[in-house]
Design a protein around this motif. Structure first.
Motif, PDB file in Angstrom:
ATOM      1  N   ILE A 156      -3.264  14.451   4.746  1.00 51.32           N
ATOM      2  CA  ILE A 156      -4.490  14.817   4.042  1.00 51.32           C
ATOM      3  C   ILE A 156      -5.245  13.537   3.682  1.00 51.32           C
ATOM      4  O   ILE A 156      -4.637  12.508   3.376  1.00 51.32           O
ATOM      5  N   GLY A 157      -6.579  13.600   3.695  1.00 52.49           N
ATOM      6  CA  GLY A 157      -7.385  12.427   3.377  1.00 52.49           C
ATOM      7  C   GLY A 157      -7.041  11.804   2.040  1.00 52.49           C
ATOM      8  O   GLY A 157      -6.994  10.572   1.904  1.00 52.49           O
ATOM      9  N   TRP A 158      -6.792  12.643   1.039  1.00 52.66           N
ATOM     10  CA  TRP A 158      -6.442  12.099  -0.280  1.00 52.66           C
ATOM     11  C   TRP A 158      -5.149  11.307  -0.231  1.00 52.66           C
ATOM     12  O   TRP A 158      -4.984  10.312  -0.932  1.00 52.66           O
ATOM     13  N   GLY A 159      -4.201  11.745   0.607  1.00 55.41           N
ATOM     14  CA  GLY A 159      -2.951  11.004   0.740  1.00 55.41           C
ATOM     15  C   GLY A 159      -3.169   9.644   1.358  1.00 55.41           C
ATOM     16  O   GLY A 159      -2.568   8.645   0.944  1.00 55.41           O
ATOM     17  N   ALA A 160      -4.062   9.565   2.353  1.00 54.66           N
ATOM     18  CA  ALA A 160      -4.370   8.281   2.995  1.00 54.66           C
ATOM     19  C   ALA A 160      -5.047   7.333   2.014  1.00 54.66           C
ATOM     20  O   ALA A 160      -4.742   6.129   1.977  1.00 54.66           O
ATOM     21  N   LEU A 161      -5.963   7.845   1.190  1.00 51.89           N
ATOM     22  CA  LEU A 161      -6.628   7.011   0.186  1.00 51.89           C
ATOM     23  C   LEU A 161      -5.631   6.492  -0.839  1.00 51.89           C
ATOM     24  O   LEU A 161      -5.706   5.337  -1.275  1.00 51.89           O
ATOM     25  N   TRP A 162      -4.698   7.345  -1.234  1.00 51.34           N
ATOM     26  CA  TRP A 162      -3.665   6.932  -2.192  1.00 51.34           C
ATOM     27  C   TRP A 162      -2.814   5.813  -1.608  1.00 51.34           C
ATOM     28  O   TRP A 162      -2.553   4.797  -2.264  1.00 51.34           O
ATOM     29  N   GLN A 163      -2.389   5.945  -0.337  1.00 57.60           N
ATOM     30  CA  GLN A 163      -1.592   4.894   0.296  1.00 57.60           C
ATOM     31  C   GLN A 163      -2.376   3.582   0.364  1.00 57.60           C
ATOM     32  O   GLN A 163      -1.844   2.508   0.061  1.00 57.60           O
ATOM     33  N   ALA A 164      -3.640   3.664   0.769  1.00 60.47           N
ATOM     34  CA  ALA A 164      -4.463   2.460   0.917  1.00 60.47           C
ATOM     35  C   ALA A 164      -4.628   1.739  -0.410  1.00 60.47           C
ATOM     36  O   ALA A 164      -4.504   0.508  -0.485  1.00 60.47           O
ATOM     37  N   SER A 165      -4.900   2.480  -1.459  1.00 58.47           N
ATOM     38  CA  SER A 165      -5.089   1.873  -2.776  1.00 58.47           C
ATOM     39  C   SER A 165      -3.795   1.256  -3.293  1.00 58.47           C
ATOM     40  O   SER A 165      -3.784   0.141  -3.834  1.00 58.47           O
ATOM     41  N   THR A 166      -2.682   1.970  -3.122  1.00 56.29           N
ATOM     42  CA  THR A 166      -1.390   1.480  -3.595  1.00 56.29           C
ATOM     43  C   THR A 166      -1.001   0.181  -2.888  1.00 56.29           C
ATOM     44  O   THR A 166      -0.556  -0.788  -3.519  1.00 56.29           O
ATOM     45  N   LEU A 167      -1.176   0.143  -1.566  1.00 56.82           N
ATOM     46  CA  LEU A 167      -0.808  -1.053  -0.807  1.00 56.82           C
ATOM     47  C   LEU A 167      -1.721  -2.224  -1.152  1.00 56.82           C
ATOM     48  O   LEU A 167      -1.254  -3.367  -1.279  1.00 56.82           O
ATOM     49  N   LEU A 187      -0.313  -5.887  -2.396  1.00 57.08           N
ATOM     50  CA  LEU A 187      -0.567  -7.148  -1.700  1.00 57.08           C
ATOM     51  C   LEU A 187      -1.358  -8.110  -2.577  1.00 57.08           C
ATOM     52  O   LEU A 187      -1.128  -9.326  -2.549  1.00 57.08           O
ATOM     53  N   ALA A 188      -2.284  -7.576  -3.349  1.00 58.68           N
ATOM     54  CA  ALA A 188      -3.048  -8.431  -4.251  1.00 58.68           C
ATOM     55  C   ALA A 188      -2.146  -9.049  -5.309  1.00 58.68           C
ATOM     56  O   ALA A 188      -2.294 -10.225  -5.666  1.00 58.68           O
ATOM     57  N   GLN A 189      -1.194  -8.292  -5.789  1.00 59.09           N
ATOM     58  CA  GLN A 189      -0.263  -8.820  -6.786  1.00 59.09           C
ATOM     59  C   GLN A 189       0.585  -9.933  -6.193  1.00 59.09           C
ATOM     60  O   GLN A 189       0.828 -10.961  -6.838  1.00 59.09           O
ATOM     61  N   GLU A 190       1.037  -9.755  -4.958  1.00 60.38           N
ATOM     62  CA  GLU A 190       1.833 -10.806  -4.328  1.00 60.38           C
ATOM     63  C   GLU A 190       0.986 -12.059  -4.091  1.00 60.38           C
ATOM     64  O   GLU A 190       1.459 -13.186  -4.267  1.00 60.38           O
ATOM     65  N   ALA A 191      -0.282 -11.873  -3.715  1.00 61.10           N
ATOM     66  CA  ALA A 191      -1.147 -13.023  -3.445  1.00 61.10           C
ATOM     67  C   ALA A 191      -1.476 -13.805  -4.704  1.00 61.10           C
ATOM     68  O   ALA A 191      -1.600 -15.031  -4.676  1.00 61.10           O
ATOM     69  N   THR A 192      -1.593 -13.104  -5.827  1.00 62.28           N
ATOM     70  CA  THR A 192      -2.010 -13.766  -7.067  1.00 62.28           C
ATOM     71  C   THR A 192      -0.846 -14.145  -7.978  1.00 62.28           C
ATOM     72  O   THR A 192      -0.916 -15.139  -8.693  1.00 62.28           O
ATOM     73  N   ALA A 193       0.231 -13.337  -7.938  1.00 66.23           N
ATOM     74  CA  ALA A 193       1.356 -13.589  -8.839  1.00 66.23           C
ATOM     75  C   ALA A 193       2.646 -13.918  -8.116  1.00 66.23           C
ATOM     76  O   ALA A 193       3.650 -14.262  -8.743  1.00 66.23           O
ATOM     77  N   GLY A 194       2.640 -13.808  -6.792  1.00 68.02           N
ATOM     78  CA  GLY A 194       3.830 -14.144  -6.024  1.00 68.02           C
ATOM     79  C   GLY A 194       4.907 -13.091  -6.037  1.00 68.02           C
ATOM     80  O   GLY A 194       6.035 -13.353  -5.614  1.00 68.02           O
ATOM     81  N   VAL A 195       4.574 -11.872  -6.484  1.00 66.06           N
ATOM     82  CA  VAL A 195       5.578 -10.797  -6.579  1.00 66.06           C
ATOM     83  C   VAL A 195       5.031  -9.557  -5.888  1.00 66.06           C
ATOM     84  O   VAL A 195       3.945  -9.070  -6.235  1.00 66.06           O
ATOM     85  N   PHE A 196       5.755  -9.047  -4.899  1.00 63.26           N
ATOM     86  CA  PHE A 196       5.369  -7.796  -4.239  1.00 63.26           C
ATOM     87  C   PHE A 196       6.120  -6.674  -4.926  1.00 63.26           C
ATOM     88  O   PHE A 196       7.345  -6.602  -4.867  1.00 63.26           O
ATOM     89  N   GLU A 197       5.389  -5.804  -5.575  1.00 63.19           N
ATOM     90  CA  GLU A 197       6.039  -4.724  -6.318  1.00 63.19           C
ATOM     91  C   GLU A 197       5.121  -3.516  -6.352  1.00 63.19           C
ATOM     92  O   GLU A 197       3.932  -3.621  -6.646  1.00 63.19           O
ATOM     93  N   VAL A 198       5.697  -2.379  -6.011  1.00 61.70           N
ATOM     94  CA  VAL A 198       4.969  -1.116  -6.117  1.00 61.70           C
ATOM     95  C   VAL A 198       5.540  -0.372  -7.303  1.00 61.70           C
ATOM     96  O   VAL A 198       6.707   0.016  -7.311  1.00 61.70           O
ATOM     97  N   ASP A 199       4.726  -0.199  -8.328  1.00 65.92           N
ATOM     98  CA  ASP A 199       5.156   0.515  -9.524  1.00 65.92           C
ATOM     99  C   ASP A 199       5.395   1.970  -9.175  1.00 65.92           C
ATOM    100  O   ASP A 199       4.550   2.624  -8.566  1.00 65.92           O
ATOM    101  N   ALA A 200       6.547   2.494  -9.583  1.00 66.42           N
ATOM    102  CA  ALA A 200       6.861   3.901  -9.290  1.00 66.42           C
ATOM    103  C   ALA A 200       5.809   4.835  -9.862  1.00 66.42           C
ATOM    104  O   ALA A 200       5.563   5.921  -9.344  1.00 66.42           O
ATOM    105  N   ALA A 201       5.150   4.402 -10.940  1.00 71.02           N
ATOM    106  CA  ALA A 201       4.097   5.233 -11.523  1.00 71.02           C
ATOM    107  C   ALA A 201       2.896   5.318 -10.590  1.00 71.02           C
ATOM    108  O   ALA A 201       2.160   6.299 -10.600  1.00 71.02           O
ATOM    109  N   ASP A 202       2.696   4.273  -9.764  1.00 72.92           N
ATOM    110  CA  ASP A 202       1.596   4.292  -8.813  1.00 72.92           C
ATOM    111  C   ASP A 202       1.913   5.217  -7.643  1.00 72.92           C
ATOM    112  O   ASP A 202       1.022   5.844  -7.081  1.00 72.92           O
ATOM    113  N   TRP A 203       3.161   5.247  -7.255  1.00 70.71           N
ATOM    114  CA  TRP A 203       3.554   6.127  -6.165  1.00 70.71           C
ATOM    115  C   TRP A 203       3.776   7.509  -6.753  1.00 70.71           C
ATOM    116  O   TRP A 203       4.839   7.812  -7.286  1.00 70.71           O
TER     117      TRP A 203
END
Length: 320
Positions: free
Chosen positions: A245-256, A260-276
């Protein structure tokens, strides 16, 4: 930070816009064989006459904040993609694959050209019947049916769900009430024999894109078996056992993009379970998708999303 994005559809472009919003200095190379982005989610509102079809097309060359590469991604090699034409290899610190899904069938309502042709056929038809007989159909047929009924209220529009996956039934159930209010007939029987002047549409099936066929996808990070190579969008959702579903694709894109932005700025790649939102709970994820699909009337909801897409994705990527 150099990122190669394969696929300029909704998932690929939304990921790109969110990443550049969070990391303005990132260099993004977007690879797509077509010269334009098609805002496929907006096709129903074009069929309904709320926007012109050509307003759903945006040339990649006008998106000044990215580097557009006209090529077809053919394979993944570590943090590189190999193309059929153009540069033989494109490499980055990250590779994000968003090729969409492989759609097999005779009806092409998910492209602007195909939707325009469908609209012309519908103008001439006295009745329009959608026949669903696939476990994983190309979703969106219900919104197309709604749009056609809204534009041609005098025509008979029906959806015949002969066979479909249980998750799709779950998502479509709340939509039935909205459809019945404007006169769309939905049942689980085959359509009646085709009569002269009727348009019968067999809804196509969706499979993972050939680029994604051999890939494995982590359900939380969307990383494949290749280090820092990620898969999002329809093919990713299908591989994870979720409706594309389109909403699922938007959710994946935003989460990723946030990870990646967190890893680039803070050096830590982490997906918060609350985001998923699924967080290991498929039913919760499906309930969220159902809410997003049924909040408000379909056409008003999609028109709002179209306006948001222009203002929050296209204009920022164009440097406006």
């Amino acid at each position: 930070m150099r990122v190669v994005v394969a696929g300029g559809g909704v998932a690929g472009l939304y990921f790109t816009s969110q990443l550049l919003r969070l990391v303005p200095s990132a260099s993004v190379y977007l690879v797509d064989p077509k010269p334009v982005h098609e805002f496929a989610i907006g096709i129903p509102i074009a069929i309904a006459g709320l926007v012109d079809f050509h307003n759903l097309l945006y040339p990649f060359e006008r998106l000044k904040r990215i580097t557009y590469v006209k090529a077809t991604a053919a394979a993944v090699e570590n943090r590189c993609i190999r193309t059929r034409e153009g540069p033989p290899r494109l490499c980055g610190d990250y590779v994000v694959l968003a090729p969409g899904g492989l759609k097999l069938g005779s009806v092409e309502y998910w492209t602007v050209r195909g939707a325009e042709e469908l609209l012309q056929e519908a103008r001439r038809a006295g009745a329009i019947r959608f026949v669903v007989n696939e476990l994983t159909p190309v979703i969106g047929f219900q919104e197309i049916a709604y749009s056609l009924k809204a534009r041609f209220p005098e025509k008979e529009v029906s959806i015949h769900i002969v066979y479909i996956g249980d998750d799709y039934k779950f998502l479509l159930e709340p939509w039935r009430e909205q459809a019945s209010k404007i006169g769309i007939v939905i049942n689980e029987e085959p359509p009646p024999p085709k009569r002269p002047g009727e348009l019968h549409l067999s809804v196509p099936v969706l499979r993972p894109h050939p680029l994604a066929t051999q890939l494995e996808v982590d359900p939380v990070t969307f990383e494949t078996q290749f280090d820092r190579v990620f898969l999002i969008g329809d093919s990713s959702l299908v591989k994870l056992g979720l409706p594309p579903i389109g909403w699922g694709a938007l959710w994946q894109a935003s989460t990723l993009a946030r990870a990646l932005a967190q890893e680039a700025t803070a050096g830590v790649f982490e997906v918060d379970a609350a985001d998923w939102i699924a967080a290991g709970d498929r039913e919760r994820f499906l309930r969220w998708l159902t809410y997003r699909m049924t909040a408000g009337t379909p056409l008003a909801h999609l028109k709002g999303l179209y306006d948001l897409w222009i203002g929050s994705v296209i204009r920022p990527l164009s440097g406006e």
